[in-house]
Write a protein that holds these residues in place. Sequence first.
Motif, PDB file in Angstrom:
ATOM      1  N   ALA A  75       0.835  -1.211   0.000  1.00  0.00           N
ATOM      2  CA  ALA A  75       0.000   0.000   0.000  1.00  0.00           C
ATOM      3  C   ALA A  75       0.863   1.251   0.000  1.00  0.00           C
ATOM      4  N   ARG A  76       2.012   1.183   0.640  1.00  0.00           N
ATOM      5  CA  ARG A  76       2.917   2.337   0.683  1.00  0.00           C
ATOM      6  C   ARG A  76       3.660   2.521  -0.629  1.00  0.00           C
ATOM      7  N   VAL A  77       4.147   1.437  -1.218  1.00  0.00           N
ATOM      8  CA  VAL A  77       5.007   1.580  -2.397  1.00  0.00           C
ATOM      9  C   VAL A  77       4.234   1.797  -3.688  1.00  0.00           C
ATOM     10  N   VAL A  78       2.936   1.447  -3.715  1.00  0.00           N
ATOM     11  CA  VAL A  78       2.161   1.662  -4.950  1.00  0.00           C
ATOM     12  C   VAL A  78       1.298   2.913  -4.873  1.00  0.00           C
ATOM     13  N   ALA A  79       1.422   3.661  -3.783  1.00  0.00           N
ATOM     14  CA  ALA A  79       0.551   4.821  -3.574  1.00  0.00           C
ATOM     15  C   ALA A  79       0.763   5.925  -4.594  1.00  0.00           C
ATOM     16  N   GLU A  80       1.918   5.970  -5.225  1.00  0.00           N
ATOM     17  CA  GLU A  80       2.222   7.045  -6.169  1.00  0.00           C
ATOM     18  C   GLU A  80       1.558   6.837  -7.526  1.00  0.00           C
TER      19      GLU A  80
END
Length: 249
Positions: free
Chosen positions: A196-201
């Motif tokens: 969830a953190r790394v694909v948020a962009e």
Amino acid sequence: MARRDLERTADLLWRRQRPGSRGPRGSLTVDQIVGTAVELADAEGMAGVTMGKVAKRLGVTTMSLYRYIPGKDDLVDLMMDMATGLPDTTGWPTEWRARIRAFSRAQYEILTGRPWLLEIPIGTPPMGPHNIAWMEAGLAAMEGTPLTPEDRMGVLSVVSGYALTEARQTEVIRRAEPATGVSYGEWGSVYHKVLARVVAEGEYPALSRIVAEGVFEDDRTTPEEEFSYGLDFLLDGIEALMEKRRAQQ
């Protein structure tokens, strides 16, 4: 590196080779040597298995073992076949899908029960009596289906490969738990938070949608549940292939 004589290896696996003449005659058998090596692997993993340790446990010199087994590679092949054992098909269902499921699950349980088997690189096709018996059991499960001989060998390879891959994943997560503090059942939730953190962009839109749907937080919390879920994919594919073969008849 010296090239191995595979016919000689097969003779060893089937106990058709007489002990060599090097060294004094003793009372050992190949089964005693291999059984001792398996005991060591059960206790210490493959890292704990050396010709020297096997010899010490048997109370003989290391060189005396080479009268019976040419080298470590041959010993490993013999260990794998012995540790795999014969398939117990007495409780398996007769219907092909349920029987293939039982076949694959039995393989998975052997591998997870003796994880040192997962440390052995596969260097040759199955040649020993126990591994051949497993091939027979898998192929027999497809008797009476419309699958071609080539299909049946392909199914056998894919299903066995799946059991091996899943067993390796189970063992990797099990070994990582002391260092990560994350159990098998907790990995989905932990991985969900990381992704969830790394694909948020927005660089990974397809994966982002999967994460947003909470796929990694489902209720399949045990290795056995994960194994069954993936195996159903394979069985559905095999069933579809059967329908294709029926239509071609």
